[in-house]
Enzyme design. Structure first.
Site, PDB file in Angstrom:
ATOM      1  N   CYS A 115       0.822  -1.223   0.000  1.00 43.49           N
ATOM      2  CA  CYS A 115       0.000   0.000   0.000  1.00 43.49           C
ATOM      3  C   CYS A 115       0.854   1.271   0.000  1.00 43.49           C
ATOM      4  O   CYS A 115       0.398   2.336  -0.403  1.00 43.49           O
ATOM      5  CB  CYS A 115      -0.941   0.006   1.203  1.00 43.49           C
ATOM      6  SG  CYS A 115      -2.099  -1.358   1.140  1.00 43.49           S
ATOM      7  N   HIS A 260      -3.625   7.122   1.114  1.00 43.53           N
ATOM      8  CA  HIS A 260      -3.916   5.818   0.518  1.00 43.53           C
ATOM      9  C   HIS A 260      -5.313   5.415   0.992  1.00 43.53           C
ATOM     10  O   HIS A 260      -5.633   5.537   2.173  1.00 43.53           O
ATOM     11  CB  HIS A 260      -2.861   4.812   0.989  1.00 43.53           C
ATOM     12  CG  HIS A 260      -3.310   3.402   0.835  1.00 43.53           C
ATOM     13  ND1 HIS A 260      -3.708   2.884  -0.381  1.00 43.53           N
ATOM     14  CD2 HIS A 260      -3.449   2.395   1.742  1.00 43.53           C
ATOM     15  CE1 HIS A 260      -4.066   1.634  -0.210  1.00 43.53           C
ATOM     16  NE2 HIS A 260      -3.924   1.311   1.065  1.00 43.53           N
ATOM     17  N   ASN A 290      -9.814  -0.705  -1.925  1.00 42.66           N
ATOM     18  CA  ASN A 290      -8.378  -0.476  -1.718  1.00 42.66           C
ATOM     19  C   ASN A 290      -7.634  -1.018  -2.943  1.00 42.66           C
ATOM     20  O   ASN A 290      -7.609  -2.228  -3.168  1.00 42.66           O
ATOM     21  CB  ASN A 290      -7.955  -1.201  -0.427  1.00 42.66           C
ATOM     22  CG  ASN A 290      -6.474  -1.058  -0.124  1.00 42.66           C
ATOM     23  OD1 ASN A 290      -5.686  -0.663  -0.967  1.00 42.66           O
ATOM     24  ND2 ASN A 290      -6.102  -1.411   1.099  1.00 42.66           N
TER      25      ASN A 290
HETATM   26  O1  UT7 Z   1      -3.725  -0.631   3.647  1.00 41.45           O
HETATM   27  C1  UT7 Z   1      -3.812  -1.552   4.674  1.00 41.45           C
HETATM   28  C2  UT7 Z   1      -4.807  -2.599   4.260  1.00 41.45           C
HETATM   29  N1  UT7 Z   1      -5.640  -3.106   5.312  1.00 41.45           N
HETATM   30  C3  UT7 Z   1      -6.466  -2.343   6.028  1.00 41.45           C
HETATM   31  O2  UT7 Z   1      -6.525  -1.158   5.939  1.00 41.45           O
HETATM   32  C4  UT7 Z   1      -7.378  -3.085   6.970  1.00 41.45           C
HETATM   33  C5  UT7 Z   1      -7.510  -2.425   8.293  1.00 41.45           C
HETATM   34  N2  UT7 Z   1      -8.572  -3.086   9.063  1.00 41.45           N
HETATM   35  C6  UT7 Z   1      -9.859  -2.860   8.796  1.00 41.45           C
HETATM   36  O3  UT7 Z   1     -10.190  -2.064   7.950  1.00 41.45           O
HETATM   37  C7  UT7 Z   1     -10.897  -3.578   9.637  1.00 41.45           C
HETATM   38  O4  UT7 Z   1     -10.267  -4.311  10.657  1.00 41.45           O
HETATM   39  C8  UT7 Z   1     -11.792  -4.526   8.767  1.00 41.45           C
HETATM   40  C9  UT7 Z   1     -12.707  -3.718   7.881  1.00 41.45           C
HETATM   41  C10 UT7 Z   1     -10.940  -5.460   7.937  1.00 41.45           C
HETATM   42  C11 UT7 Z   1     -12.669  -5.396   9.681  1.00 41.45           C
HETATM   43  O5  UT7 Z   1     -13.444  -4.569  10.525  1.00 41.45           O
HETATM   44  P1  UT7 Z   1     -13.514  -4.881  12.095  1.00 41.45           P
HETATM   45  O6  UT7 Z   1     -14.468  -3.923  12.667  1.00 41.45           O
HETATM   46  O7  UT7 Z   1     -12.122  -4.882  12.633  1.00 41.45           O
HETATM   47  O8  UT7 Z   1     -14.157  -6.323  12.123  1.00 41.45           O
HETATM   48  P2  UT7 Z   1     -13.588  -7.686  12.752  1.00 41.45           P
HETATM   49  O9  UT7 Z   1     -12.457  -8.205  11.923  1.00 41.45           O
HETATM   50  O10 UT7 Z   1     -13.366  -7.531  14.207  1.00 41.45           O
HETATM   51  O11 UT7 Z   1     -14.806  -8.653  12.526  1.00 41.45           O
HETATM   52  C12 UT7 Z   1     -16.092  -8.396  13.136  1.00 41.45           C
HETATM   53  C13 UT7 Z   1     -17.045  -9.491  12.708  1.00 41.45           C
HETATM   54  C14 UT7 Z   1     -16.496 -10.884  12.877  1.00 41.45           C
HETATM   55  O12 UT7 Z   1     -17.554 -11.723  13.284  1.00 41.45           O
HETATM   56  P3  UT7 Z   1     -17.755 -12.108  14.855  1.00 41.45           P
HETATM   57  O13 UT7 Z   1     -16.483 -12.790  15.263  1.00 41.45           O
HETATM   58  O14 UT7 Z   1     -17.973 -10.799  15.559  1.00 41.45           O
HETATM   59  O15 UT7 Z   1     -18.948 -12.995  14.828  1.00 41.45           O
HETATM   60  C15 UT7 Z   1     -16.064 -11.280  11.496  1.00 41.45           C
HETATM   61  O16 UT7 Z   1     -16.111 -12.682  11.287  1.00 41.45           O
HETATM   62  O17 UT7 Z   1     -17.341  -9.361  11.312  1.00 41.45           O
HETATM   63  C16 UT7 Z   1     -17.113 -10.617  10.656  1.00 41.45           C
HETATM   64  N3  UT7 Z   1     -16.674 -10.329   9.283  1.00 41.45           N
HETATM   65  C17 UT7 Z   1     -17.527 -10.136   8.272  1.00 41.45           C
HETATM   66  N4  UT7 Z   1     -18.871 -10.139   8.208  1.00 41.45           N
HETATM   67  C18 UT7 Z   1     -19.433  -9.887   7.017  1.00 41.45           C
HETATM   68  C19 UT7 Z   1     -15.395 -10.180   8.812  1.00 41.45           C
HETATM   69  N5  UT7 Z   1     -15.433  -9.905   7.509  1.00 41.45           N
HETATM   70  C20 UT7 Z   1     -16.739  -9.865   7.133  1.00 41.45           C
HETATM   71  C21 UT7 Z   1     -17.390  -9.607   5.926  1.00 41.45           C
HETATM   72  N6  UT7 Z   1     -18.737  -9.621   5.907  1.00 41.45           N
HETATM   73  N7  UT7 Z   1     -16.733  -9.331   4.794  1.00 41.45           N
END
Ligand code: UT7
Length: 333
Positions: A115, A260, A290
């Site tokens: 990134c 970014h 992204n």
């Molecule tokens: O340039 C660098 C590139 N990467 C990034 O910028 C990523 C940075 N991180 C993020 O943007 C966030 O952490 C995410 C958007 C990836 C995830 O958001 P979050 O609020 O941290 O969610 P989480 O990973 O804690 O997941 C929450 C819930 C989980 O379910 P449970 O365990 O609460 O039942 C996940 O399994 O959301 C679930 N989940 C989804 N649900 C529907 C994870 N991905 C998805 C999805 N659709 N695509």
């Protein structure tokens, strides 16, 4: 010493639009979840089967940038190509783009800083210009993410974030003072390399690739999302302020920050931490997701088109991503 002035910018995104609703049909996810957590509404997926490859898209973006610069491809002295998704494991897309542009023979360098790739590429090109080694450099950021992500429910945390596209700028040497790239700051910390990575295929296994890697899904990106998020919201403001300080400028002199596009919530947090008005922080993640190394030049191209960047504007690019890598560049337009 010369300065590197951006005299052309262009972008290319594939025709195929993939909405959050389209992803709902491929995996257990929802438009609401994706919008609320990331701000993404749709992204574009490349038609690689019909030649819409990383270097092809980079070349299309480059043609626009050359047109804006009033240059021919033959005027370019050197290529710096940032991508984590080259069409071949080797050689790099910097070599491949020469075929599309019809400019074999000049030097071509691939940058693999995910990134933060565009910031590293811009800064690298700037050094070649500053020392007088090259006059006109093509800097490209291009990605095909859609072929490398796990589009099943198992990969949903990563898959919904990424999209394909390309952006390019043409840099030229100028003797004008306070023009072009004023300062850049680059960072990396490999202690965090496993927090966002694709482990296989790689040279650390024998054989290089096997069926087990496909079965255990280690060919797909894995990410500790929360951890990446936490680091990103700290590193972005930190490196923006570090770069401004290095250039002797203050935040209130900046006309536009182009971060970014990783996640709308990250951008929002960075804006709040820096206490910047919303209109000073560019966003287009809702349309593209992204696009990794392509996201800043795509955003810059749109910002220029929208009249948000014009002669004399002070613009700050910043990025954070896998590595971890992070960096920023300050540019006087
Ligand atoms: O340039 C660098 C590139 N990467 C990034 O910028 C990523 C940075 N991180 C993020 O943007 C966030 O952490 C995410 C958007 C990836 C995830 O958001 P979050 O609020 O941290 O969610 P989480 O990973 O804690 O997941 C929450 C819930 C989980 O379910 P449970 O365990 O609460 O039942 C996940 O399994 O959301 C679930 N989940 C989804 N649900 C529907 C994870 N991905 C998805 C999805 N659709 N695509």
């Amino acid at each position: 010493m010369y300065n590197s002035k951006i005299v052309g910018v262009g972008r290319y995104v594939p025709k195929r639009v993939v909405t959050n609703f389209d992803l709902e049909k491929m995996m257990d996810t929802s438009d609401t979840w994706i919008r609320e957590r990331t701000g993404i509404v749709e992204r574009h997926f490349a038609d690689v089967e019909n030649g819409e490859t990383t270097s092809f898209m980079g070349a299309e973006a480059a043609k626009q940038a050359l047109k804006m610069a009033g240059m021919q491809a033959g005027d370019i002295d050197f290529i710096v190509f940032a991508t984590l998704s080259p069409e071949y494991f080797f050689p790099g897309s910097g070599c491949a783009i020469q075929v599309h542009l019809g400019i074999p023979g000049i030097g071509a360098l691939d940058i693999r800083n995910q990134c933060t790739g565009f910031i590293y590429a811009l800064s690298t090109a700037d050094q070649f210009i500053k020392t007088g080694m090259y006059k006109n450099i093509l800097v490209v950021g291009a990605e095909v993410q859609s072929t490398g992500i796990d589009l099943s429910t198992a990969g949903r945390d990563v898959a919904v974030l990424f999209g394909d596209g390309a952006g390019a700028v043409v840099l030229t040497a100028t003797e004008e003072k306070d023009k072009g790239v004023i300062a850049s700051r680059l960072h990396a910390d490999g202690n965090f390399m496993d927090s966002l990575a694709v482990e296989n295929p790689g040279s650390g296994t024998r054989p290089f690739v096997n069926k087990e890697m496909i079965d255990n899904r280690s060919i797909y990106p894995k990410m500790n999302g929360r951890y990446v998020f936490k680091h990103a919201v700290t590193r972005f403001p930190e490196v923006i302020l570090e770069t401004l300080a290095a250039a002797g400028h203050s935040l209130n002199e900046v006309d536009l920050v182009i971060p970014h596009q990783a996640n709308e919530r990250i951008t929002e947090a960075v804006q709040m931490r820096l206490e910047l008005p919303r209109e000073k922080v560019f966003r287009n993640i809702h349309k593209y997701g992204n696009t990794t190394a392509a996201s800043i030049p795509i955003a810059l191209s749109e910002a220029v088109e929208q009249g948000l960047v014009k002669d004399g504007s002070l613009v700050c690019f910043a990025a954070f991503g896998s590595g971890f890598t992070w960096g920023a560049s300050l540019v006087r337009w």
